[in-house]
Design a protein around this motif. Structure first.
Motif, PDB file in Angstrom:
ATOM      1  N   ALA A 300      70.516  27.722 -62.631  1.00  0.00           N
ATOM      2  CA  ALA A 300      71.241  26.681 -62.395  1.00  0.00           C
ATOM      3  C   ALA A 300      72.055  27.053 -60.618  1.00  0.00           C
ATOM      4  O   ALA A 300      73.186  26.471 -60.759  1.00  0.00           O
ATOM      5  CB  ALA A 300      72.606  27.208 -63.352  1.00  0.00           C
TER       6      ALA A 300
ATOM      7  N   ASP C 311      73.347  20.880 -61.546  1.00  0.00           N
ATOM      8  CA  ASP C 311      72.590  21.940 -61.896  1.00  0.00           C
ATOM      9  C   ASP C 311      72.836  22.167 -63.369  1.00  0.00           C
ATOM     10  O   ASP C 311      72.873  21.632 -63.975  1.00  0.00           O
ATOM     11  CB  ASP C 311      71.198  22.405 -61.471  1.00  0.00           C
ATOM     12  CG  ASP C 311      70.921  21.443 -60.526  1.00  0.00           C
ATOM     13  OD1 ASP C 311      70.126  20.512 -60.891  1.00  0.00           O
ATOM     14  OD2 ASP C 311      70.444  22.405 -59.428  1.00  0.00           O
ATOM     15  N   SER C 314      74.997  19.752 -65.639  1.00  0.00           N
ATOM     16  CA  SER C 314      74.187  19.070 -65.865  1.00  0.00           C
ATOM     17  C   SER C 314      73.619  19.784 -67.562  1.00  0.00           C
ATOM     18  O   SER C 314      73.626  19.331 -68.836  1.00  0.00           O
ATOM     19  CB  SER C 314      73.037  18.467 -65.626  1.00  0.00           C
ATOM     20  OG  SER C 314      71.643  18.166 -66.418  1.00  0.00           O
ATOM     21  N   SER C 315      73.900  20.714 -66.980  1.00  0.00           N
ATOM     22  CA  SER C 315      73.557  21.739 -67.856  1.00  0.00           C
ATOM     23  C   SER C 315      74.435  22.679 -69.161  1.00  0.00           C
ATOM     24  O   SER C 315      74.255  23.371 -69.734  1.00  0.00           O
ATOM     25  CB  SER C 315      72.180  23.458 -67.308  1.00  0.00           C
ATOM     26  OG  SER C 315      73.295  23.990 -67.237  1.00  0.00           O
TER      27      SER C 315
END
Lengths: 306, 330, 425
Positions: A300, C311, C314-315
């Motif tokens: 991430a 990212d 989104s997570s």
């Protein structure tokens, strides 16, 4: 190898961070790299012994890849310097560091997809006459040399069992084959030292054995190897010396078995409140757990857009 | 509708001076984009400095046109350095923005009233290529066969233009098979990998930018000499977009891609132009929908549409191999 | 997916074929056409030696007329049609004269068959020599603020789209034009007052942005089309749409029905038209609202989160695609508003947005590509710089100055004023 004592050139070197080595090919001194408020790397002193395999381990986010980037000049430290093979690197650009004989691979393999496997290899050769613009226009000037390079490339490919793929685009190779290609390509530079960033990541077990053999071969050919790895079995198996990083610092170094028993290392991986693992299998399982968490976080993290 | 005439015109357009000009411009782009992965959207800037290099050298400085060629080539190298120095270390999209801005700077500067004395302002300069026509070995008359009949002046321009295309194509062929070309391609694939193998990526990108830019200035030469005039607004960003369509149509990273692409491109444009004009003239298309002036605008729409469709459906070009492109998705 | 992209393109083409604003005929007819006029200074004395350059709208020069001892000039034209005349600033500078309204140095006008078209270039007293550099700088500063705010409004979407999707949208200028044109149609053709027409324009812009994302960009993202390919597609799209505008709207610049000519009022040492004051106030209010919305509202936070790190966003449970759609709608609406305000002062034309595009890029890069606030600050600086630079350089070269600054910034601080250096590897 004995349980707690190193053999060969590193015999008798005490297992403590920043320890001096009898014949260091790479020396890092006072290297600090910050990103914004975060200190990614802070290495007071590190020496890497010539002609042995040194593993660099540590939890993700410990600054291993950043340290690799700094060593190979893909990034520059805020302070501190590196001395390679007796000469300070200063602010030398990455390609010149490579030409000095220190070549790296990448965590995410960088096979040049739309070049053939053979061209990937030939690219690695240094001092090519045909890489200058004007001589390139006259094949007569470089054809002879190119043929020699090609032969050397084919020999290496045979050693890495990639010779059948020589004419294929590198993009058609499997993940493991790409790792092999990248390692073979690095050898085309004829380096004194090879830095491998997670050479076994994402490779199936069968290929792992073959990769390990190749890494050992590098040492037997007289090269120095520094590699980042997570699989502790691999680390124990092939490394002569292990350096442990956590939160940007070097917290321990020493022969593999000594490191495996070092409580500071276990803490770094698992957090201080865990009990020391009882067995290797137990330790591996915990490491895997810890890593899965770290990996998820790393996935991430912002990536450089391109 | 005079189909015979329309087809004849289309065939002539495929070998005409514009086809040669855009073949050269696109060969330059191929070096930049196709082989090195540089997103140069200011190719027209290189064409402009080439063309104005001759024009200003002859009309203002009073030099020979042949010296003017050297001036144009020199100017394109200087432009490549100016563009490359700040941007080649940066991400690809920055280069796109800077090059398009630079091309615009060049056009605005050439058309500015304050430089009227040197560049002729918005009306440009004319009649600077007499020396070129003076060395025409062809005697007065028409040359060619079938639909391909041109006056001795046109023939002379076309022969020289296409010879230039041929020579440049052979150069690109040799270079891209050499270790030099291998380095360029490796930069296109992954510049960090190239750097890790000891290649001076920045310097190679600069060479690529300069080499492709010089080829672009050759395109400017041909355009300027063939029309005997330079006008700043000829060199608008749309020209670069046309060249990209030509390149992608023929297939990137192929030596003959830009040449074939350009011939097909101009043939298609001539066809649509002529068919539409005839249809408007003969009342097949009501004047309320399309006037004669608007036919010229349709050309730009088609180019825009073509660019979209090519990239969405056939980014490998009309002859390319799809598999090779798919390797790109890593 | 394919069908959807084709449908969008087909719609675009269809729209281009619908009969639009009748383009003025440019076919040649008989008669002898010309332009003429007399140039006098502020005291009514004739001025000799001023050049007037006449060209067609395509930029083809027709000729240059020079005023005689009686201040008059005349130039024959090749035929009826639309022309553009520019008074040569340099010859005025030499005589230390200045136009009363510097925005009117270039006139565009139609010429009927047989017409001898009179042109007016009223000269005023040279503010440069009389009122001094300071007042002039102040005046330009105000104009720069107005222009900078407009660029900022247009550029926020550009930057956010880049931040959330990585797309460098070369068709963003067309969203600006689209908004201005939609407002023009509502205003002039449908007879709505300018204010509600602006609302129509903004809504149309927002819808267009959303439609583009849903119909084109989202399917392409799904396919995994590379960013470079997307960039080239946006260039193709820009070209297509721009020429559809030209086809429909013609090459002329056209004013809105209201607030065309306003008498400027004096505010201390500077003069400013009321509509410009309104434009500045509206821009400020909207941009402030944008800033607050990005900071405070759920949607705004989500946008910044996605732009910062797709990212991670989104997570953490944010529906990234929805946010991107929102960014497009939001960016399209803002661009449309910017376009309408720009059209209010500089009239509406088919390529007004495209001409603004590079300035938007300059602003966005100056502020830091991908950041919303950076785009605001950067664009504002570019606008102010652009206008004030005319103190020292000729106004026709002001864009050149701004673009050169863009290149210099990339040289010195590629991450922009507010951006942060990227981490390697």
């Amino acid at each position: 190898m004995s349980a707690d004592q190193s053999e060969g050139p590193l015999a008798g070197v005490p297992a403590e961070p920043g320890v001096g080595k009898p014949d260091a090919i790479l020396v890092a001194d006072g290297v600090i790299r910050r990103f914004g408020g975060l200190t990614a790397v802070e290495v007071d002193h590190l020496e890497v012994q010539r002609g042995v395999i040194t593993a660099l381990i540590g939890p993700n986010g410990a600054g291993k890849t950043t340290f690799f980037n700094l060593v190979t000049a893909f990034d520059h430290p805020d302070t501190g310097q590196f001395v390679f093979d007796g000469r300070p690197l200063g602010r030398l650009p990455a390609h010149k560091v490579a030409r000095r004989g220190m070549v790296r691979t990448f965590q995410l393999t960088k096979a040049l997809s739309r070049l053939t496997v053979l061209d990937n290899m030939k690219l690695g050769a240094t001092g090519q006459r045909g890489e200058r613009f004007l001589p390139a226009l006259l094949p007569l000037l470089w054809r002879e040399q190119d043929r020699e390079i090609e032969q050397r490339a084919l020999d290496l490919l045979a050693r890495f069992q990639l010779d059948k793929m020589a004419g294929e685009f590198a993009g058609t190779l499997s993940g493991g084959q790409r790792k092999l290609l990248e390692m073979a390509r690095a050898l085309m530079v004829e380096p004194k030292m090879v830095l491998l960033d997670e050479p076994m990541a994402g490779v199936n077990p069968v290929l792992t054995q073959s990769l390990l053999t190749h890494v050992r071969d590098l040492r037997d050919l007289g090269m120095t190897v520094l590699f980042v790895e997570h699989d502790m079995d691999v680390v124990y198996d092939i490394s002569d010396w292990v350096v442990v990083m956590a939160e940007g610092r070097i917290i321990a170094e020493g022969p593999p078995r000594v490191i495996g028993a070092n409580p500071a290392v276990i803490d770094a991986y698992l957090g201080a409140h865990h009990d020391a693992p009882t067995t290797d299998a137990e330790e591996q399982r915990r490491l895997d757990d810890a890593e899965a968490v770290i990996e998820a976080e790393a996935g991430a993290r912002p990536k450089g857009r391109r | 509708m005079n189909w015979g005439g329309i087809v004849e015109n289309a065939l002539r357009a495929a070998v005409g001076d514009f086809a040669a000009v855009f073949a050269l411009a696109a060969i330059g782009l191929n070096v930049h984009f196709g082989y090195t992965g540089l997103l140069n959207f200011g190719q027209v800037g290189f064409m402009a400095v080439g063309a104005y290099g001759i024009a200003v050298a002859v009309t203002y400085l009073g030099l020979s046109m042949w010296v003017g060629l050297a001036v144009g080539l020199g100017a394109s190298v200087v432009l490549a350095l100016l563009l490359g120095l700040p941007t080649l270390r940066l991400r690809a999209d920055y280069l796109a923005i800077v090059t398009i801005a630079a091309a615009e700077i060049i056009r605005l500067t050439f058309r500015s009233v304050s430089l009227r004395r040197y560049t002729g302002g918005s009306s440009g300069l004319t009649r600077f290529a007499d020396e070129f026509y003076a060395v025409n070995p062809l005697s007065r008359g028409d040359y060619g066969f079938g639909p391909f009949v041109f006056s001795h002046r046109q023939t002379w321009v076309l022969v020289v233009a296409w010879l230039t295309v041929a020579v440049v194509s052979v150069m690109v062929l040799v270079l891209m098979r050499s270790p030099w070309g291998r380095v360029l391609k490796s930069i296109r694939e992954d510049e960090e990998a190239a750097r890790s193998l000891g290649k001076n990526v920045y310097w190679y990108k600069m060479q690529s930018l300069a080499f492709g830019g010089i080829i672009g200035s050759l395109a400017g030469f041909v355009l300027a000499i063939s029309t005997q005039s330079v006008q700043p607004d000829t060199y608008s960003s749309a020209v670069t977009f046309f060249a990209y369509v030509v390149l992608i149509l023929g297939g990137t990273a192929r030596v003959l891609g830009p040449v074939v692409g350009s011939m097909i491109f101009w043939m298609l444009l001539s066809l649509t132009d002529n068919v539409l004009r005839a249809a408007v003239r003969e009342g097949h298309i009501p004047a309320a929908i399309m006037s004669g002036v608007q036919v010229g605008q349709v050309r730009f729409m088609l180019v825009g549409l073509g660019l979209i469709l090519l990239l969405v459906y056939r980014s490998q070009g009309i002859f390319g191999d799809r598999r090779e492109i798919e390797l790109d998705v890593r | 997916m394919h069908l959807r992209i084709l449908a969008v393109l087909a719609t675009a083409l269809f729209l281009s074929m619908v009969p639009g604003v009748p383009a003025a005929a440019q076919e040649s007819g008989g008669g002898e056409e010309s332009v003429r006029g007399t140039i006098t200074d502020g005291d009514g004395e004739p001025v000799e030696g001023v050049d007037i350059i006449v060209e067609t709208l395509d930029g083809e020069e027709v000729g240059v007329a020079t005023t005689g001892p009686d201040g008059s000039y005349e130039l024959e034209l090749p035929g009826p049609g639309e022309y553009r005349a520019t008074i040569d600033q340099e010859t005025l500078d030499e005589l230390e004269l200045e136009l009363r309204n510097p925005d009117r140095a270039t006139l565009e006008f139609p010429v009927r068959p047989g017409q001898s078209r009179p042109l007016l270039f009223p000269l005023g007293e040279s503010t440069r020599s009389i009122s001094g550099t300071f007042v002039r700088a102040l005046q330009l500063l105000v104009e720069g603020v107005k222009f900078g705010l407009i660029i900022a409004m247009c550029a926020v979407g550009l930057s956010l789209i880049f931040g959330t999707t990585g797309l460098v949208n070369f068709a963003h200028g067309e969203l600006v034009t689209f908004g201005a044109l939609a407002a023009w149609i509502a205003n002039v053709l449908l007879g709505l007052h300018f204010v509600p027409a602006t609302v129509v324009g903004v809504l149309a812009g927002g819808l267009a942005g959303a439609a583009l994302d849903k119909g084109l960009w989202r399917p392409l993202r799904r396919r995994g089309t590379g960013l470079i390919a997307l960039l080239v597609i946006s260039i193709g799209l820009g070209l297509l749409v721009r020429y559809i505008f030209l086809y429909q709207f013609g090459g002329r610049t056209r004013p809105y029905a209201q607030y065309v000519a306003q008498r400027a009022i004096s505010l201390g040492p500077i003069t400013i038209a009321p509509k410009d004051i309104v434009s500045i106030l509206v821009s400020l209010a909207v941009l402030a609202a944008v800033g607050i919305a990005l900071q405070r509202t759920q949607a705004g936070k989500a946008m910044r989160a996605v732009a910062d790190n797709p990212d991670l966003a989104s997570s953490s449970g944010i529906d990234v695609e929805r946010v991107i759609l929102l960014v497009w709608a939001f960016g399209g609406g803002l661009a449309a508003l910017g376009g309408t305000l720009l059209g209010l002062t500089e009239q509406v034309s088919w390529q007004m947005g495209y001409q603004l595009l590079l300035l938007m890029f300059a602003g966005v890069i100056l502020g830091g590509l991908g950041t919303a606030y950076g785009a605001l600050v950067g664009s504002f600086v570019v606008g102010v710089f652009l206008q004030t630079s005319t103190l020292v350089i000729s106004p026709e070269l002001k864009n050149v100055g701004a673009l050169l600054i863009l290149i210099l910034i990339l040289l010195v601080r590629p991450q922009g004023i507010l951006g942060q250096a990227e981490r390697v590897g």
